[in-house]
Structures are given as C-alpha cells and as structure tokens.
Design an enzyme around this catalytic site. Structure first.
Site, mmCIF file in Angstrom:
data_model
loop_
_atom_site.group_PDB
_atom_site.id
_atom_site.type_symbol
_atom_site.label_atom_id
_atom_site.label_comp_id
_atom_site.label_asym_id
_atom_site.label_seq_id
_atom_site.Cartn_x
_atom_site.Cartn_y
_atom_site.Cartn_z
ATOM 1 N N GLY A 418 0.827 -1.203 0.000
ATOM 2 C CA GLY A 418 0.000 0.000 0.000
ATOM 3 C C GLY A 418 0.856 1.245 0.000
ATOM 4 O O GLY A 418 1.995 1.250 0.462
ATOM 5 N N THR A 419 0.284 2.323 -0.550
ATOM 6 C CA THR A 419 0.983 3.594 -0.605
ATOM 7 C C THR A 419 0.072 4.684 -0.078
ATOM 8 O O THR A 419 -1.085 4.780 -0.500
ATOM 9 C CB THR A 419 1.424 3.936 -2.041
ATOM 10 O OG1 THR A 419 2.260 2.881 -2.521
ATOM 11 C CG2 THR A 419 2.196 5.241 -2.082
ATOM 12 N N GLY A 420 0.581 5.480 0.862
ATOM 13 C CA GLY A 420 -0.202 6.561 1.437
ATOM 14 C C GLY A 420 0.314 7.909 1.004
ATOM 15 O O GLY A 420 1.121 8.030 0.083
ATOM 16 N N GLY A 421 -0.170 8.955 1.716
ATOM 17 C CA GLY A 421 0.185 10.315 1.343
ATOM 18 C C GLY A 421 1.651 10.628 1.561
ATOM 19 O O GLY A 421 2.211 11.468 0.876
ATOM 20 N N ASP A 539 -7.958 11.928 14.003
ATOM 21 C CA ASP A 539 -8.168 11.485 12.612
ATOM 22 C C ASP A 539 -8.773 10.077 12.601
ATOM 23 O O ASP A 539 -8.242 9.169 11.962
ATOM 24 C CB ASP A 539 -6.852 11.521 11.839
ATOM 25 C CG ASP A 539 -7.071 11.466 10.320
ATOM 26 O OD1 ASP A 539 -8.212 11.710 9.884
ATOM 27 O OD2 ASP A 539 -6.110 11.178 9.594
#
Length: 720
Positions: A418-421, A539
């Site tokens: 996975g890739t996040g911000g 969050d």
C-alpha cells in the site's frame, strides 16, 4: 421513578399503596422477584416494570389487578409459564412480556382479553402451538410471537383479527401452510413469518392484504410458483421470499408494484429470464435474485437501475451480460466448435503483449532496486556515525535493522502492500517467522519538517500506550534519510478497503460489524479516560481502522494525535483530520477536545452500518425527510436486514449512539466512557417496535447518556 439507577428488590410494603393507580419503574436495576403483595393494588390501571433485572415467575395474584389497562414486564429475566389467571385482566389494552425467559405453552385464557390492542410475547421460550383462542382478540392491532419455540400450524382463527396491523411469527418452528383466509387481514401492514417450517404454495389470497407494506416469508419451505395475484399489492415496499423452494418464472405483473423498494427472491429454483420491467420500478433499491436457475441476458434497464452493491445475481450460471462475474452474451453465442479458434486468436495477441509488459516491469524494478541500494548505503553510514534514534523491542538494533533490509530486499516494490500520502507500507517476515508491516517514509518526505514531526509524534504516542484495540508498535527507525515504523501485521488491511470490497463486506455480518465498532469504542475510551494525560487521535476514519484475519479491529495512524495537557492550552493553529470526519465546531474554534474524536466515531459507526460514507445523511440530519427515513432503508443493502433479537438490538443501539455522537454541540455528545458503559449495559432501545418501522427521527430521540457540563444541559427525550 423510571429511568434512574434504582437497585435492590421491590419491597413487599408496596402492597400498602392501595389507592395507587399508576406505578412506573421501567429502566432501573431492580432485581429479585415480583412480590405477591402487588396483587393488593386493585386500583392500578398502569403497571410498568420493564427493562429491569427481575427474576422468578409471574405471580398468579396478578390476576387480581382487574382494573389494569397497561402491563409492561418486558426486558427482564422472568421465567416459568404465564399463569391462567392472566385471563382475568379483561380491561387490558397492552400486555408486554417480551424479552424474558418465559416458557411453557401459551394459555388459552389469553383469549379472554378481548380489549387487547397490543400483545407482545416475542423473545421468550414459549413452546406448543398458538392457541386458537387468540382469534377472540378482535381489537388486536399488534401481535408479536417471534423468537420462541412455537410449533404446529398457524390457526385459521388468527384470520378473524381484522384490525391487526402487525403480525410477527418469525424464528419459531411453525409448520403447515398459510391459512386460506389470510387475505381477510385488510389492515395488516407487516406480515413477518421468516425462519419457520412453513410449506405449501404461496396463497393467492395474499392479494387481499390491501394495506400490506412488509412481507417476509424467507427461510421456510414454500413451493410452487409466485402467484401473479401478489402483484396487485400496491402498497407493498418490502418482499422477501428467499431461501424457499419456489419454482416457475418471475410474474410479468411485478412491474405493477410501483412502491416496491426491496425484492429478495434468492436461493430458490426460479426459472426463465430476468424481467426487463423490473428496471422500471424506480423506487426499487435492492434486488436479490442470487442462486436461482435464471437464464438469458441481464436486461440493460435492470443494470442501469442498480449499482453493483444493490443487485445480486450470483449463482445463476446461465446468465450473461455486462455485469461483474458474468461473461458477455456475445461470447456465449459463439458455437462450441469455434471456441478453440477464438482462444488461439486471443493467445496470439496476449502472449506478445505480456512479454513486453514483463520486460518493461523488470527494467523498472532494476532501476528502483539500484536507487534504493544507493540510499540505503548512505543511511547505514550516517546511522553508525551519528547514532540516530533506532529501537526495536527485543532485538539488538543492528541485527534487527539488517533483518528488516533482508526481509524486504532493500524495500523491494514486490513487498509493497500500500501507498499513502507520505510513505509506503511493506509486508515482511522476520527470521523468527513473525510477519510485520513496515510504514516507510519516502526519502524526499523524510526531509520535510511537518512530516518528520508527524512521524515522531506517532512514535512517541504509540510507545506510551498498550491496548488490544490499538495497533502495536514493535519498533522504529528515525533517521535523517531512512525512517520507518514496524507494526503488527493486519491481514485484512483498512476497514475502508474491506467495506469497499463487496465480497469482504458481505463477510462482515451485523455481529462482526458491531464487534468492530465495540473495538473502536474500547480504543478511544482507553485513550480518553485511561491515559494520563488523555490522548485525542484527531483522525478517526475507516482508513485508520485496521482489521485482522479474525475481523478484529485496531485503531492506527497516530501521526496527528495530541496529548491533552490540563496545564496547557488545547488550542491548535492547524486543522488536523480527514474531510468528512472532522467535527463541525472547527468552523468556529480550533479548541481540541475528546469530543472531536467522538464526532468522528459517530461518522465511522454510520459508515460501518451503511457500508459507505454517510455524507448525504450528515448534511440533512435535521431535515424532516431524513428523520422520517426508516433505519432499515439506511443500512448496507449488501446484507440482509438483521433478524435475530441480538442483532436487531445491537444495530438499533449502535445507530442511536452514532446519532448522539453527531450532535452539533460537542457538550451534548456522550463521552467514549459513557458509550462503553452503554455497550456493557446493552440497554434495550425501541424494544417494543418492529425493526422495519424504526425511523431515524425516533433514534435521534433516544436517551443516550451524556456527561453534561454544569453550565449547559442538553435536552434528550425517550420515545416509548
């Protein structure tokens, strides 16, 4: 004295209040048995002891209260049988004994209560058959006998109850066929017969139910075809005939039921094609035709009417069309003899393209590998010389670091899940066999002050806390050019991804969804009330809730978390959080309190129940249209509505709590501690109402405990 915290048993001296006409003690913690002295209160017209912890049997002396009009003893732990003397209460308007452990057969003396309007005996352990004397209750409007152990056939005398509006016999062992005169119930709006052993054909006489809205006859043994006469029910909104032995075709007259919103015919043996006219039913939001013997093409009108999550056609192997899981009809029309030639043509195209793609991918991997190796060698040198922060519990730093590099082959892209911000997540197996997740900050982002601060903030927060519903941090590397966190690995990934995958979302039944919600409650309650100083996540979203293979949830991503130091300001100059989950008070203040998380929790809870983000609902909570909307219409349509007593109770409870958490005034939201206590108490909200009739407005008016500030009181009311 209702809705307090009174405990202990009812004193026998209550029998001295001989002039008392109304006694209401519902929703307390009263225990013990009902004292026989209560039979001396012969002037009582109203007696309400529901939602307590009463035990023991119903005293026969209750029969002396001949002036009673209302008797509520539901939601206790009463056992034994209903005494025959109950038939002496001839003035009774409402009798509620549901939600106890009462057993034995239903006494025929119930037939003496000819003034009864409501009779609710569901969720007990009654056995034997329904006494035909029930047919004497000609004023009855509501009859609930579901979730018992009743046997035998439905007595034909029940068709004498022409004022009946609600009839629920679900979850019993009732057998036989439908009474032939069932169409006499002209005022009936809800006919709920699911999960029994009913058999025989579906009676055409159902067409006599002129006011019917809900018919649920699922999980029985009905056979024959669907009678065309049923299509004349112009008020029908919900029809569930799933899990039966129904054959024949879908009647072409179905398009006449313009009010229909849900049609479930799954798990039968229905033949023929799907009617294109079903696409003309503009109110129809859920259509389930799965696991039948349907053939032909899926009509375009049906495909355009529904989204994938509200149309289920699985298990019909001879269907075709432009729908997930089915072949295009053009392929099925190719003669078998030419299939081989078509496949060879496809191979001649696919194989060369695959080779080109593979070679391109290999070049890309080699380039990324070289780049990562170069960065890593610099990082190792700086680490050894500068001694930057590096810690992995139960490991020596250098050995553990090398283990991570070896396990991920220098963070090779093939381990990326996975890739996040601001980084990527990798899956790695350590030498001891343990599988972990690594969140690695991109090299360029590692040099940005804001992202480094977020990264270090997450480390500091997670080092200090331990909870089974908070993601576990095994270790970290905080270095100028190489920064990563090592977490426990959660097989299912984020809750957001689970809810947006139809197959995985359907695996999340109502029990599992409630358990996930409880896990989030436990985590937030621990952070807000068991940590010193308290921690506000800031969050809370479905993206930041992770799920393991056993569908247990943990709260993750503490990059924006904030410690609430009572000796310092709780103001923040930076708005943290995710749009759609941020509490509305941030429009006029930047004060950080635990109630910010409470609001976000309310959004997440609705998202879990609805299967999607509730953005339209959030923007219209105060409108009359939303408040009149039924809860059953809001829930995730990929799951069948909850039917068991426990599931119904839990879904109603979490829905009411979620709406309370979304109050625009933060001081009127419950704390996570009070929410946790309500789950432990499992309060019975709207227990007396049919699940299919509960509206959003009624849930908003439920009493949800709020820890109130001394300077401000929040008004709540209880709908009974």
């Amino acid at each position: 004295m209702s809705a307090n915290k009174l405990n202990g048993s009812l004193p026998s001296s209550v029998g001295q209040l001989t002039k008392l006409t109304a006694l209401s003690l519902y929703s307390n913690r009263i225990s013990g048995s009902i004292p026989p002295e209560i039979g001396k209160l012969t002037n009582l017209t109203y007696l309400d002891l529901d939602d307590n912890n009463l035990i023991g049997q119903l005293p026969p002396i209750l029969g002396q209260l001949t002036n009673l009009s209302y008797l509520y003893l539901n939601s206790n732990h009463l056992n034994g049988s209903i005494p025959l003397s109950i038939g002496q209460l001839v003035k009774l308007d409402s009798l509620f004994l549901n939600g106890n452990m009462l057993s034995g057969p239903l006494p025929p003396t119930l037939g003496h209560l000819t003034n009864l309007v409501e009779l609710r005996l569901e969720s007990n352990k009654f056995n034997g058959s329904i006494p035909p004397e029930i047919g004497n209750l000609i004023n009855l409007e509501s009859l609930g006998l579901e979730n018992n152990q009743l046997t035998g056939a439905i007595p034909s005398a029940i068709c004498n109850l022409t004022n009946l509006q609600y009839l629920c016999l679900s979850q019993n062992q009732i057998s036989g066929s439908l009474p032939s005169r069932i169409g006499n119930l002209k005022n009936l709006t809800s006919l709920l017969l699911s999960s029994n052993n009913l058999m025989g054909p579906i009676m055409p006489s159902l067409s006599g139910l002129e006011s019917i809205k809900y018919i649920d006859m699922s999980d029985n043994h009905f056979n024959g075809s669907i009678p065309a006469e049923i299509c004349s029910l112009s008020t029908l909104t919900f029809l569930d005939l799933s899990n039966n032995s129904i054959v024949g075709q879908i009647p072409s007259q179905f398009h006449n039921i313009r009010s229909l919103t849900t049609l479930n015919l799954a798990c039968n043996s229905i033949l023929g094609e799907i009617l294109s006219e079903l696409g003309d039913l503009k109110n129809l939001t859920t259509l389930n035709l799965a696991y039948n013997n349907l053939t032909g093409s899926i009509p375009s009108s049906v495909l355009s009417q529904f989204k994938n999550n509200s149309l289920n056609l699985d298990g019909n192997k001879d269907l075709c069309g432009n729908f997930t899981g089915f072949l295009p009809c053009s392929l099925l029309s190719i003669p078998p003899s030419s299939h081989h030639g078509v496949i060879n043509k496809i191979k001649s195209i696919i194989i060369p393209v695959s080779v080109i793609l593979f070679l391109s991918f290999l070049v890309l991997i080699m380039a990324m590998f070289y780049k990562n190796k170069k960065c890593l060698s610099v990082g190792e040198t700086i680490t050894m010389k500068n001694g930057d922060i590096f810690s992995i519990w139960n490991y020596d730093g250098n050995i553990a670091y090398n283990d991570i590099i070896q396990a991920t082959e220098d963070f090779d892209i093939k381990y990326c899940i996975g890739t996040g911000g601001y980084g990527s997540v990798y899956k790695a197996q350590l030498p001891n066999g343990k599988i972990v997740a690594l969140k690695k900050l991109h090299t360029s982002e590692a040099e940005e002050h804001a992202l480094r601060k977020s990264f270090t903030n997450e480390v500091k927060t997670l080092i200090e806390i331990r909870h089974r519903n908070i993601v576990r941090l095994y270790g970290f590397c905080l270095h100028k050019r190489c920064m990563f966190l090592i977490y426990e690995y959660m097989e299912k990934g984020s809750l957001f991804c689970v809810l947006n995958n139809d197959a995985e979302a359907m695996e999340l039944d109502w029990e599992k969804r409630v358990n996930i919600i409880i896990g989030i409650v436990n985590a937030l309650c621990y952070m807000h009330h068991d940590c010193s100083p308290p921690i506000v996540h800031r969050d809370v979203t479905t993206n930041n809730v992770l799920v393991n293979s056993e569908l247990q949830a943990v709260v993750a991503d503490f990059g924006t978390a904030r410690l609430l130091d009572p000796n310092s300001s709780t103001q923040s100059t930076i708005l943290a959080g995710t749009y759609g989950y941020i509490a509305p008070e941030f429009a006029y203040t930047t004060a950080i309190t635990e109630k910010c998380d409470v609001y976000s929790f309310g959004v997440v809870t609705l998202e879990i129940l609805m299967g999607r983000h509730p953005k339209e609902l959030l923007s219209s909570l105060s409108s009359s249209a939303t408040q009149s909307q039924l809860l059953n219409e809001v829930l995730d349509k990929r799951l069948p509505p909850p039917t068991s007593r426990l599931d119904v109770h839990n879904v109603v409870l979490v829905s009411a709590i979620a709406l309370a958490c979304l109050h625009s005034n933060p001081k009127c939201r419950p704390t996570m501690q009070s929410v946790s206590q309500q789950f432990l108490a499992r309060r019975n909200l709207l227990a007396v109402q049919c699940f299919h009739e509960i509206s959003m407005g009624q849930l908003m008016n439920q009493q949800v405990y709020v820890d109130r500030d001394q300077s401000e009181m929040c008004t709540t009311s209880v709908q009974r």
